[in-house]
Design a protein around this motif. Structure first.
Motif, PDB file in Angstrom:
ATOM      1  N   GLN A   1      -2.003   6.443   9.090  1.00  0.00           N
ATOM      2  CA  GLN A   1      -2.498   6.558   7.806  1.00  0.00           C
ATOM      3  C   GLN A   1      -1.239   6.705   6.890  1.00  0.00           C
ATOM      4  O   GLN A   1      -1.711   6.131   6.012  1.00  0.00           O
ATOM      5  CB  GLN A   1      -4.001   7.195   7.710  1.00  0.00           C
ATOM      6  N   PHE A   2      -0.654   8.032   7.114  1.00  0.00           N
ATOM      7  CA  PHE A   2       0.312   8.225   6.249  1.00  0.00           C
ATOM      8  C   PHE A   2       1.404   6.747   6.047  1.00  0.00           C
ATOM      9  O   PHE A   2       1.716   5.838   4.938  1.00  0.00           O
ATOM     10  CB  PHE A   2       1.799   9.098   6.440  1.00  0.00           C
ATOM     11  N   LYS A   3       1.287   5.731   7.275  1.00  0.00           N
ATOM     12  CA  LYS A   3       2.744   5.407   7.484  1.00  0.00           C
ATOM     13  C   LYS A   3       2.260   3.797   6.903  1.00  0.00           C
ATOM     14  O   LYS A   3       2.567   3.281   6.036  1.00  0.00           O
ATOM     15  CB  LYS A   3       2.325   4.284   9.149  1.00  0.00           C
ATOM     16  N   HIS A   4       0.669   3.820   7.381  1.00  0.00           N
ATOM     17  CA  HIS A   4      -0.048   2.346   6.403  1.00  0.00           C
ATOM     18  C   HIS A   4       0.003   2.575   4.501  1.00  0.00           C
ATOM     19  O   HIS A   4       0.236   1.880   4.087  1.00  0.00           O
ATOM     20  CB  HIS A   4      -1.673   2.615   6.206  1.00  0.00           C
ATOM     21  N   LEU A   5      -0.227   3.198   4.402  1.00  0.00           N
ATOM     22  CA  LEU A   5      -0.292   3.747   3.106  1.00  0.00           C
ATOM     23  C   LEU A   5       1.171   3.440   2.463  1.00  0.00           C
ATOM     24  O   LEU A   5       1.330   3.515   0.883  1.00  0.00           O
ATOM     25  CB  LEU A   5      -1.207   5.191   2.780  1.00  0.00           C
ATOM     26  N   ARG A   6       2.026   4.742   2.751  1.00  0.00           N
ATOM     27  CA  ARG A   6       3.206   4.050   2.504  1.00  0.00           C
ATOM     28  C   ARG A   6       4.061   3.184   2.566  1.00  0.00           C
ATOM     29  O   ARG A   6       4.069   2.034   1.456  1.00  0.00           O
ATOM     30  CB  ARG A   6       4.297   4.723   2.900  1.00  0.00           C
ATOM     31  N   HIS A   7       3.048   1.789   3.102  1.00  0.00           N
ATOM     32  CA  HIS A   7       4.000   0.768   2.870  1.00  0.00           C
ATOM     33  C   HIS A   7       3.079  -0.028   1.866  1.00  0.00           C
ATOM     34  O   HIS A   7       4.014  -0.362   1.145  1.00  0.00           O
ATOM     35  CB  HIS A   7       3.500  -0.023   4.763  1.00  0.00           C
ATOM     36  N   GLU A   8       1.791   0.363   1.845  1.00  0.00           N
ATOM     37  CA  GLU A   8       0.913  -0.737   0.782  1.00  0.00           C
ATOM     38  C   GLU A   8       1.537  -0.236  -0.465  1.00  0.00           C
ATOM     39  O   GLU A   8       1.427  -0.764  -1.309  1.00  0.00           O
ATOM     40  CB  GLU A   8      -0.398  -0.327   1.128  1.00  0.00           C
ATOM     41  N   LEU A   9       2.027   1.107  -0.840  1.00  0.00           N
ATOM     42  CA  LEU A   9       2.431   1.499  -1.632  1.00  0.00           C
ATOM     43  C   LEU A   9       3.581   1.013  -2.497  1.00  0.00           C
ATOM     44  O   LEU A   9       4.351   0.874  -3.589  1.00  0.00           O
ATOM     45  CB  LEU A   9       2.386   3.115  -2.275  1.00  0.00           C
ATOM     46  N   ALA A  10       4.707   0.439  -1.730  1.00  0.00           N
ATOM     47  CA  ALA A  10       5.801   0.302  -1.598  1.00  0.00           C
ATOM     48  C   ALA A  10       5.696  -0.937  -2.368  1.00  0.00           C
ATOM     49  O   ALA A  10       6.256  -1.742  -2.761  1.00  0.00           O
ATOM     50  CB  ALA A  10       6.928   0.507  -0.326  1.00  0.00           C
ATOM     51  N   GLN A  11       4.667  -1.876  -1.279  1.00  0.00           N
ATOM     52  CA  GLN A  11       4.351  -3.474  -1.944  1.00  0.00           C
ATOM     53  C   GLN A  11       4.438  -3.280  -3.137  1.00  0.00           C
ATOM     54  O   GLN A  11       4.401  -4.375  -3.792  1.00  0.00           O
ATOM     55  CB  GLN A  11       2.904  -3.867  -0.514  1.00  0.00           C
ATOM     56  N   LEU A  12       3.306  -2.856  -3.216  1.00  0.00           N
ATOM     57  CA  LEU A  12       2.716  -2.834  -4.874  1.00  0.00           C
ATOM     58  C   LEU A  12       3.330  -2.386  -5.716  1.00  0.00           C
ATOM     59  O   LEU A  12       3.800  -2.922  -6.778  1.00  0.00           O
ATOM     60  CB  LEU A  12       1.598  -1.601  -4.770  1.00  0.00           C
ATOM     61  N   LEU A  13       4.298  -1.150  -5.481  1.00  0.00           N
ATOM     62  CA  LEU A  13       5.473  -0.901  -6.599  1.00  0.00           C
ATOM     63  C   LEU A  13       6.056  -2.270  -7.288  1.00  0.00           C
ATOM     64  O   LEU A  13       6.670  -2.436  -7.433  1.00  0.00           O
ATOM     65  CB  LEU A  13       5.987   0.406  -6.200  1.00  0.00           C
ATOM     66  N   THR A  14       6.611  -2.111  -5.858  1.00  0.00           N
ATOM     67  CA  THR A  14       7.690  -3.803  -5.443  1.00  0.00           C
ATOM     68  C   THR A  14       7.120  -5.583  -6.411  1.00  0.00           C
ATOM     69  O   THR A  14       7.812  -5.717  -7.208  1.00  0.00           O
ATOM     70  CB  THR A  14       7.991  -4.600  -4.397  1.00  0.00           C
ATOM     71  N   LEU A  15       6.322  -5.205  -6.578  1.00  0.00           N
ATOM     72  CA  LEU A  15       5.803  -6.457  -7.306  1.00  0.00           C
ATOM     73  C   LEU A  15       5.234  -5.743  -8.828  1.00  0.00           C
ATOM     74  O   LEU A  15       5.583  -6.395  -9.584  1.00  0.00           O
ATOM     75  CB  LEU A  15       3.801  -6.561  -6.283  1.00  0.00           C
ATOM     76  N   GLU A  16       4.601  -4.320  -8.919  1.00  0.00           N
ATOM     77  CA  GLU A  16       4.345  -4.242 -10.582  1.00  0.00           C
ATOM     78  C   GLU A  16       6.030  -4.180 -10.650  1.00  0.00           C
ATOM     79  O   GLU A  16       6.468  -4.857 -12.861  1.00  0.00           O
ATOM     80  CB  GLU A  16       4.865  -2.626 -10.521  1.00  0.00           C
TER      81      GLU A  16
END
Length: 70
Positions: A45-60
């Motif tokens: 879950q750490f990996k999945h959440l960090r991955h999605e957070l990185a994608q969202l911050l990149t998009l932002e």
């Protein structure tokens, strides 16, 4: 739980994007708290959440930069 795709996240509005970033940061905090208190956590879950957070911050960041130039 599969990793999220960037094309799916691009459909989010700016408000939804901000809300999702805040929610993921809270989930990561809760996971770290559970790990620190020796409660059962699923390490992937750490990996999945960090991955999605990185994608969202990149998009932002992409939206902020494109908004600033245009």
């Amino acid at each position: 739980m599969a990793l999220t795709k960037m094309k799916d996240l691009r459909q989010l509005s700016d408000q939804e994007l901000s809300d999702r970033i805040a929610a993921i940061k809270k989930e990561l905090f809760d996971l770290r708290f559970k790990k620190a208190t020796r409660q059962e956590v699923k390490p992937h879950q750490f990996k999945h959440l960090r991955h999605e957070l990185a994608q969202l911050l990149t998009l932002e960041n992409e939206r902020r930069r494109s908004g600033g130039q245009g």
